[in-house]
Structure formats: structure tokens, C-alpha cells
Design an enzyme around this catalytic site. Structure first.
Site, PDB file in Angstrom:
ATOM      1  N   HIS C  15       8.429  49.571 -51.521  1.00  0.00           N
ATOM      2  CA  HIS C  15       8.416  49.680 -50.064  1.00  0.00           C
ATOM      3  C   HIS C  15       8.672  51.131 -49.651  1.00  0.00           C
ATOM      4  CE1 HIS C  15      12.905  49.473 -48.604  1.00  0.00           C
ATOM      5  NE2 HIS C  15      12.818  50.180 -49.691  1.00  0.00           N
ATOM      6  N   CYS C  34      14.002  57.575 -48.204  1.00  0.00           N
ATOM      7  CA  CYS C  34      13.495  56.187 -48.187  1.00  0.00           C
ATOM      8  C   CYS C  34      12.137  56.104 -47.505  1.00  0.00           C
ATOM      9  CB  CYS C  34      14.468  55.260 -47.474  1.00  0.00           C
ATOM     10  SG  CYS C  34      16.063  55.179 -48.297  1.00  0.00           S
ATOM     11  N   HIS C  40       8.790  53.854 -52.975  1.00  0.00           N
ATOM     12  CA  HIS C  40       9.731  53.701 -54.081  1.00  0.00           C
ATOM     13  C   HIS C  40       9.960  52.188 -54.182  1.00  0.00           C
ATOM     14  CE1 HIS C  40      12.252  53.672 -50.509  1.00  0.00           C
ATOM     15  NE2 HIS C  40      13.158  53.015 -51.213  1.00  0.00           N
ATOM     16  N   HIS C  42      12.564  48.539 -55.591  1.00  0.00           N
ATOM     17  CA  HIS C  42      13.870  47.955 -55.897  1.00  0.00           C
ATOM     18  C   HIS C  42      13.700  46.673 -56.690  1.00  0.00           C
ATOM     19  CE1 HIS C  42      15.954  50.673 -53.179  1.00  0.00           C
ATOM     20  NE2 HIS C  42      15.101  50.389 -52.220  1.00  0.00           N
ATOM     21  N   ASP C  80       7.205  39.060 -55.061  1.00  0.00           N
ATOM     22  CA  ASP C  80       7.474  39.681 -56.354  1.00  0.00           C
ATOM     23  C   ASP C  80       6.301  40.541 -56.817  1.00  0.00           C
ATOM     24  OD1 ASP C  80       8.977  40.215 -58.676  1.00  0.00           O
ATOM     25  OD2 ASP C  80       7.875  38.683 -59.777  1.00  0.00           O
ATOM     26  N   HIS C  81       6.610  41.740 -57.286  1.00  0.00           N
ATOM     27  CA  HIS C  81       5.605  42.689 -57.769  1.00  0.00           C
ATOM     28  C   HIS C  81       4.586  43.032 -56.672  1.00  0.00           C
ATOM     29  CE1 HIS C  81       7.368  41.940 -61.695  1.00  0.00           C
ATOM     30  NE2 HIS C  81       6.729  43.004 -62.144  1.00  0.00           N
ATOM     31  N   GLU C 125      19.792  45.111 -52.072  1.00  0.00           N
ATOM     32  CA  GLU C 125      18.712  46.081 -52.254  1.00  0.00           C
ATOM     33  C   GLU C 125      19.008  46.951 -53.471  1.00  0.00           C
ATOM     34  OE1 GLU C 125      16.333  48.057 -48.852  1.00  0.00           O
ATOM     35  OE2 GLU C 125      17.877  49.509 -49.378  1.00  0.00           O
TER      36      GLU C 125
END
Lengths: 136, 136, 136, 136, 136, 136
Positions: C15, C34, C40, C42, C80-81, C125
Site C-alpha cells: 500500500h 509512507c 511499500h 506489511h 492477501d498478496h 500494521e
């Protein structure tokens, strides 16, 4: 068949990084806030690791109840809720860095663990700093 | 007396598993959802482990404040909050698998750690997947 | 007798913090690194908490196998992913902060959990930053 | 360049420490409350570690999706939610100590992992007791 | 000034999810592999939380040494290394789900904690499944 | 839509449980080894929790970078690597129990957090003992 058995333990202690033969300025310069003369402290987390043959009769390398009791006698009783610099004989002339504390614990445990077993000590000073000593 | 000192650090990054010389279909076939062209990301947890003699003067293998600063310069500054594939030079032609990221970090750190010390890098890509590289 | 049952889950995503109606300079000023346009990512750790009466027949508030399956369908499959900004409908015009992601997950789960039960969502996060949303 | 890749897994099982050829009194004397004839149980946490060359094509030592699937087939399916003493063939005449469970898991995994790779198994019986077996 | 003090504890036990008044088929249908007649087990992690006024003389809500001892007497002695279904009176006719175990522990502790204090019990059955009961 | 945002921090300190107006015998009787006059210490883990409306412009309850900086100024700078009894003004006449340390931290943070937000402080003295204070 050699297996390593590991037991975690815990003790809380105060310490400061400090050499008696250096003046306060030099101690502060080298050890920073860890040299605060009023002491600070840690929750030390300890892992004692013993490697040896699995006894075919019991299926144990070493009874973990016995290892737990040894750690209690050799580490927790003498170090827990203590000031390492002023109350623990080994640190009277030895700087209580994580490295040196691990070596002191290894030496104490080594005398109590059968010589045909290998011994390793992992010591967490904080969740982000830890050391390992295996005797050589 | 050789002791291993360990320092944990953390960085967040985006990546995808991908080889430029393969088409999308083959990338997807081999790397599955990890090859998503829009990227995904991780909180990478890193442990840098340095093994050496304990300096009898300080009681340190290496000042952990210095190790922390080296990790900041060599790993966190260049990798944290970055897209590994597009923003980090080493991965321009290298697939950023956990294995390859650990090797890249090891190479960066190796140049900064005294040659009489051993170096090992542990990298958690997720809490359930991690890799270790010790330089050989 | 009302009990809260909790299930942990996990997803990885890319994100960036970013508002389309602000220019890059303002995004960077408010959201710092950010807001990196290359993204980047998480490892998001999620806890879904459901509070309700214990069914005297089963001893369950809710079958955790069913809760696990709902989290898979409503959260893991769609997030996810993935790249949250570009691949997840709810964030097309919503900044994917931890707060907003928790609210999106709460809304998705709320539709699937019986209305006589309370729902709360905890989203990590990073290991040091987390948020909790309970619907009001 | 040899790297170790590690995958964590989890299974729950009942067991008791017990030798058929000892009477209850001797079992109780040697194994204490762990010998309770009604069984007790654990959440076993497992780390399977595979060391090998990084494949220059994929950047993988071994696809962790494949390792995860092997652990599922060889460990989770046969051991999860089972009574180790009565339902798992290997423990019919073998005391299910942590040491022996690790060896059984290692043997099951060894058959499935390419022989040019090293294998190690770490098994947590509790958060404070764990063992490591590497095959010799 | 009301503060909540929390103490973590641990016990290992075997159990199965099971109602005597249902046949095996129905037990298996509802509870799945958790109903295995040979039992399985868990490392239960427990947090007991007591909320009350801080005693201005001691600075304690309640001496945590006393809370630790109460948990030992009321929870660890009767449940640790036990088979919950067959050896613990409360579960003779009560299905030992995490919800019901938390309620049983809450009832045992409630009798020992001063009535001007609130009590809450958090019970982890696995690292991913946990329940909270606060008495209403 | 009110969300709770949480930030974890860490500090190490020495302390002893002790009232100046009690003699050593009474201090030792009530506080046990925690009253050791040579001090002991802890790695205190802190969670600061702030509950408020999500700002529709940023998607933040509060910028966590700002919360991190406030914790650094109000907690880490004054308490880290300090002796709480002798170096921190609030404890000159207040016993530094976990309860009282949490209240002191809450008071310091409360002055810096906007009054339309709720504040809660969780303080781990050890991994097994922790307290929560929410201001009433």
C-alpha cells in the site's frame, strides 16, 4: 542420535556498565547511558541448551525437570532481583555486559552438566539484543 | 572466548517475485500469487549476528550501539518503505526472494564488520517463513 | 453468559498512504515515507473478536472453524498478496491507513456475523503499531 | 551459496510419557505428572529447516509452498488432533518425549527432502521447553 | 484510581469436545476432529485480570505474588497435566470448549478475589484461538 | 467512527519497591525480594492507546509518528536507563509499583493528547505481569 534440549528461564536484575579502573568520564564515553551510576535494569530471558545422546530407556537427553531445577539453583537464586555489580561475586571485577553475564552463567552451569554433553547459553538483555556463548 | 552478539531490526517493503526474462505466465506459474504485478509487501524482521572474541577491556564483542547504527545505514535507510524490485539497485536483475534479500544484506554488512568476526543474517519474511545466511 | 471468542489471521499486502486530490508534495508532507509512490508493504496481523451468548448445547459462542472460514472469504482472499490501493475496490477513493483498513474489514465481517453478536477488529500494521475498531 | 530456509507449523496432540515394560509406579517415579494415565496435551510448534544451494534461476533453496505442503502431509495430517501414544504407529513402542517426536518428524521429512540438502527439526513442547534434532 | 493488574499463567491438558447425550456420529459432525475419542491436547495460556482501586499504602491493586499463588491453587494444581473430560469435576457434564473452560476458571477465581474488584479471564487454546470472559 | 490507535514502546529501568516511612524490615515483609535495597530492574514494555474519531481527510485518528515522538519525549527520555526511585521526580515519595508507573505515564501523556480523545496505558513489568490504566 544427539539431540539438543532447551529450557527457557527468566530473571530481573539491575546493573551498570562500568570499569572501576576508569574514571566516570571514560565510563560514560564508552558505555553511554548504560553507565548511569544510579543503575538501570533488565528482564533477562535465558535459554540453556544441552546437547547429548537420547537415553534409549527414558527417551530423554536429560530430564528437563532436572535442568529447570539446576537453572533455578545456579542462575535464578543468585541473580534474580539482584544488583549484578554489587551483589554477585563474579562481577566484582568484571563488567556485567550481556557477553560476560552469558559466560558467567555458562561457567556455573558447565560444572553441573555431565561432561559428555555440550552446553550453550543464550541470553536476551532486551527483546532486540541477545548473545550466545557455547564455551569456546 | 568467542561470543555471538545479535541485534534485531525491522523494515517494511513491497516486492514481487519475478524474472524479467520470463513472461507473465511463467512467473505466475512458478511464483504463484507472490508474482502479482501490482506488488505485495512484508514487515521484514532481521537479526544480524556477529561472532568474535570478547574484548577484555570493554566486555563487548562489538558495541551494539555501533551494530545498530550500521544496520540503520546499510539496511534500514536503503530498504525501509521501499519497493525492492524498482528502487533497490541489487534487485534490478535479481529476484527478491527471502534468500536473495538475506544474501544482499549479508554482503552489505560484511563490508562493515571486522574480518576477524563471523557474520550471519536471519530474515523473517513472515512470522512463519524465515531464512538464514552465513556467507558460504 | 456472554463470552468473546477471538481468531487471529494474517495477510500480506502492498500500500501507500495517498490522497488522489492532493499533489505529490502534499502527500509526502503529510504521510512522509509512507507515501512512497512505488509502494511499500506489511504483514498485517488481524484479530477478529465476536461477543455473544454461549450456546448451551455446543458450548460455543460461534464455531471457530466457521469464523476462520469467514475471515478467509471476506479478508484473506480479497486482500492477501494484493496492492490495497489499486486492487481493492474499497480503497479506490479511501486512503488505506490502518484505521481505514480496520473499518473496511469490520464492515465486510459485520454483514456475515449474526446481529445479536458484537464484533471488534484489531489490526497490527507492524508489531509496534495497531488499531482497534468496534463499530461506533 | 548455501542458505537455510525455515517453515513454522503447528499441531495439537495428547500424550503421556510411559513405557509399557515398566509398571505404573516406575513410570510415575521417572516421568512424574507427565505420566498421568489419562493423558495431557500440548500445542506443538514445529520449525522445519532445510539448508541447500540457492537455485540461481528461482532464487529459492526450495519452494516454501512445497515445504509447507510436505509438512502438512507428513506431520500435520498424521499427528494433529491425535493421541500420540495410541494413534501414531511410531510411538506404539517408543516413549513420545519431545526428543523422540522430533526424531520421528525428522525421519518422516528426511525421506521427502532432496539428499543434497541438510535437514533440521525444532520442536516446542511448551513455550519454555524445546528440542532440536539434525540427524546425527 | 482503578487499575487492572494482569497475571499470565500456563497449563497443559488433554480434552475432547463431546456431549455424552449425543452419539459419536453427531459429536463428530458438530465438533470435527476436536471430538477424537482418543483425545488431543493444548498448552493453555491464561491471563487473569483484576481491576480495583490502587491501595495508597502499597501502590498495589493486589499483590501479584498473591494472585500468582491463587492461580496456582485454583487453576494449575487442578488442571495442569490433566484430562479435562475425565479428571476435572466441572466437566463431567459440561463440554470443555475454550468458552466453558474460561467460565469454570472465572468461577473458581471469583470466589477468591475480593468482591469490590472486577475479574476477567482470557484463555488461549492455541496461539490463534482465544476467549475472554468477564462474568456477565 | 471512533478507532483506537496503539503504539508500543520500551524502556529499561532500575527500581525497588519501598516506602521511606517504613523500616527495612516492614518493606521486606510486604514487598519481598522486590524491596532489595541494591535495586533490581526491568525491560518495561509500554502500549499507549488513543481513541478518537478518524479524521476523514487523513484517515488517521492521530499521526502515529507524532504519538511515537510524544512517547519518546514524555516517557523514554525521562525514564529509560534511569533509576526510578532516585532519578525520577514523581517517585520521590511514590512507590514505583507497576500500577503507579502506569499512572505517572498516563498523567504525562494526558497533558499532550487532545482532550476529545481517550487515553489508556498498558505497562508490562515482565512478560507475565502487566497493568492497564485508563484514567479513572
Amino acid at each position: 542420535m544427539r539431540v539438543t534440549v532447551n529450557r527457557k528461564a527468566h530473571f530481573n536484575a539491575a546493573h551498570r556498565l562500568y570499569r572501576k579502573d576508569w574514571d566516570d568520564h571514560k565510563n560514560e564515553q564508552v558505555f553511554g547511558k548504560c553507565s548511569n551510576p544510579h543503575y538501570h535494569g533488565h528482564n533477562y530471558e535465558l535459554i540453556v541448551s544441552v546437547t547429548g545422546e537420547v537415553d534409549p530407556e527414558t527417551g530423554f537427553v536429560m530430564d528437563l525437570k532436572k535442568l529447570k531445577e539446576l537453572i533455578y539453583q545456579e542462575v535464578e537464586l543468585p541473580l534474580d532481583h539482584k544488583n549484578l555489580n554489587t551483589e554477585v561475586a563474579e562481577f566484582r571485577n568484571l563488567n556485567p555486559t550481556a557477553e560476560n553475564i552469558a559466560i558467567v552463567i555458562w561457567n556455573r552451569m558447565r560444572r553441573k552438566i555431565s561432561q559428555d554433553m555440550d552446553l550453550s547459553v543464550t541470553l536476551y538483555e532486551t527483546p532486540r539484543n541477545f548473545v550466545v556463548y557455547s564455551g569456546s
